[in-house]
Design an enzyme around this catalytic site. Structure first.
Site, PDB file in Angstrom:
ATOM      1  N   HIS A   1      28.743  27.981 -16.344  1.00 15.24           N
ATOM      2  CA  HIS A   1      29.771  27.326 -15.981  1.00 15.24           C
ATOM      3  C   HIS A   1      31.413  27.353 -15.187  1.00 15.24           C
ATOM      4  O   HIS A   1      32.142  26.451 -15.681  1.00 15.24           O
ATOM      5  CB  HIS A   1      29.559  25.448 -17.128  1.00 15.24           C
ATOM      6  CG  HIS A   1      29.807  25.871 -18.572  1.00 15.24           C
ATOM      7  ND1 HIS A   1      30.170  26.781 -19.622  1.00 15.24           N
ATOM      8  CD2 HIS A   1      30.783  25.199 -19.256  1.00 15.24           C
ATOM      9  CE1 HIS A   1      30.644  26.473 -19.813  1.00 15.24           C
ATOM     10  NE2 HIS A   1      31.065  25.816 -20.484  1.00 15.24           N
ATOM     11  N   LYS A   2      31.942  28.051 -16.139  1.00 14.97           N
ATOM     12  CA  LYS A   2      33.323  28.154 -16.857  1.00 14.97           C
ATOM     13  C   LYS A   2      34.218  28.993 -15.225  1.00 14.97           C
ATOM     14  O   LYS A   2      34.698  28.567 -14.784  1.00 14.97           O
ATOM     15  CB  LYS A   2      33.874  29.712 -17.779  1.00 14.97           C
ATOM     16  CG  LYS A   2      33.393  29.194 -18.758  1.00 14.97           C
ATOM     17  CD  LYS A   2      34.311  28.353 -19.586  1.00 14.97           C
ATOM     18  CE  LYS A   2      33.756  27.652 -21.201  1.00 14.97           C
ATOM     19  NZ  LYS A   2      34.901  26.690 -21.648  1.00 14.97           N
TER      20      LYS A   2
END
Ligand code: PMP
Length: 458
Positions: free
Chosen positions: A46-47
């Site tokens: 998700h980063k």
């Protein structure tokens, strides 16, 4: 360019699928639980979303190709920054705590990044900590250097607000009741969760916190308790990042390493979801929430990174066994065994009790500290030393209320916490308060533990 191609890999960030979990892993809860597969992003987590936004913002304020990007990262933010840097022409230096898996370090080096490893077991403000080391390196490389500083850079939650939040809204709309997420920097829950609450205030946000992190106790009691170490990576903190807005949470649930890792293994084995430890944590937390909510809801859990990064740990039976996470090995028991079968008669003080009364109470009961409780809510603990400090300061009298003297120098556990974990808790904290569904049911000190173990050995 071919019509089906993207100009570069950073254009592939996002558009991750949502998948429904089957009853093979949801333990029979009435709610429907779905996962948002953020581990399928090209940088592996998700980063990617917040890293793109942080670099976009840094470019606006002067970062130029050939420049450095420095970050304190547990791995995923590093991978995302490194992937984008490869495309846009930046050099990366990453600083990591030494509890992180070898795979994560190797993966960052594969992108061409330099990785500096620092000790985990030091305070966040210690010069050897990974936060402080990252800051120092960034200063040394200035000026064409961007210190991403994900814990205090608002471009982190803003990235999730602009990217993950709207994408979830588009995929789920008003059918979504609850968003569940693990919390590290808080970028995900604050950014994506904040967006979802703005478009639909009825959506509930549930944070999942590992035992040992500060967040759970702070949300439940407003107290900063004693953090202690745990094995699950990427979630929980021993300080408060400014990217985390705990006020947005409707509920917070707590999980321990063993349940995180067993759930992670089930997600891979039974659902074919190739996810890592914080994903197991978030799903285990979602199931706990669902079991207590008493409603049938549609729950979406953000699953952040992939199993690949934990092959030598969570998916290695030897490592799992060595750490007591596999099988029903004969342990030392659980906290409930120390409390005994009959509920303890708890000695507590109200916040408006006078210092004089509490001194009398400590004396007559032969104890050295007492939890301060307002109604069902734990306010803190007041100990002999707090009363002494108060009287010696000259500002306090025997008639002052004890509420303001209560301290957060304790850790909280549940009746089901294993004795082995309690022991490591009591290495760091003076005492452990036992909470059952938020209610104080016991107090355990080192001497209680020693007595219990001595009896067991006799
Ligand atoms: N899971 C993993 C594996 C992570 O690396 C992180 C970030 N540290 C999180 C969850 C938590 O995400 P956030 O920082 O946005 O709260």
């Amino acid at each position: 360019m071919m019509k089906g191609a993207l100009a570069d890999i950073t254009k592939a960030v996002g558009h991750t699928p949502i998948v429904k979990l089957s009853d093979r892993v949801t333990e029979g809860v009435a709610s429907d639980i779905y996962v948002k597969c953020e581990y399928l992003n090209p940088g592996g987590s998700h980063k990617d979303r917040m890293a793109s936004n942080m670099i976009d913002e840094a470019e606006k304020t002067g970062l130029k190709p050939g420049g450095y990007i420095v970050e304190a990262t547990s791995g995923n933010t590093g991978a995302s920054l490194a992937m984008i840097s490869a495309v846009r022409g930046y050099k990366c230096v990453f600083v990591m705590p030494d509890k992180m898996s070898q795979e994560k370090i190797a993966a960052l080096r594969a992108f061409g990044a330099r990785v500096v490893v620092c000790p985990t077991a030091v305070e966040a403000d210690d010069p050897r900590s990974y936060y402080q080391t990252a800051k120092r390196i960034a200063n040394e490389l200035a000026p064409n250097c961007f210190y991403a500083n994900q814990y205090h850079n608002m471009a982190n939650p803003a990235g999730q607000y602009k990217s993950l939040g709207p994408e979830i809204w588009e995929q789920c709309g008003t059918e979504l009741d609850v968003l569940v997420s693990g919390m590290g920097t808080g970028g995900t829950i604050t950014g994506a969760g904040g967006f979802l609450k703005e478009v639909n205030p009825a959506i509930k946000l549930v944070g999942v916190d590992p035992i040992g992190s500060l967040y759970y106790d702070f949300v439940k009691s407003g107290r900063i308790t004693k953090p202690f170490s745990y094995k699950v990576e990427g979630i929980g903190e021993d300080f408060f990042p400014s990217t985390m807005n705990l006020k947005l949470l409707d509920e917070i649930v707590r999980v321990d390493d063993k349940e995180c890792f067993l759930k992670t293994r089930d997600l891979v084995r039974l659902e074919g979801l190739n996810v890592g430890g914080s994903s197991g944590a978030a799903v285990a937390g979602a199931i706990k929430y669902a079991r207590n909510s008493g409603k049938k809801e549609s729950i979406l859990v953000v699953v952040c990174d992939s199993a690949q990064k934990y092959l030598s740990k969570i998916f290695n039976d030897d490592w799992m066994r060595e750490n007591g996470f596999l099988g029903e090995e004969q342990g030392l028991g659980i906290v409930r065994d120390i409390l005994g079968k009959t509920p303890q008669k708890l000695v507590t003080a109200a916040p408006n009790a006078k210092v004089r009364e509490v001194i009398e109470m400590l004396k007559s009961m032969g104890i050295s500290q007492v939890p301060v409780v307002e109604g069902a809510k734990l306010v803190g603990v007041v100990a002999e030393v707090d009363l002494l400090r108060h009287l010696v300061s000259g500002n306090g009298t025997l008639d002052s209320p004890v509420g303001p003297l209560a301290e957060g120098d304790y850790a909280t556990v549940s009746p089901d916490t294993k004795i082995e974990l309690l022991q490591s808790v009591l290495n760091d904290a003076k005492l452990a308060l036992v909470l059952d569904k938020g209610e104080l049911v016991g107090v355990v000190t080192k001497i209680d533990l020693i007595e219990f173990l001595a009896k067991r050995a006799a």
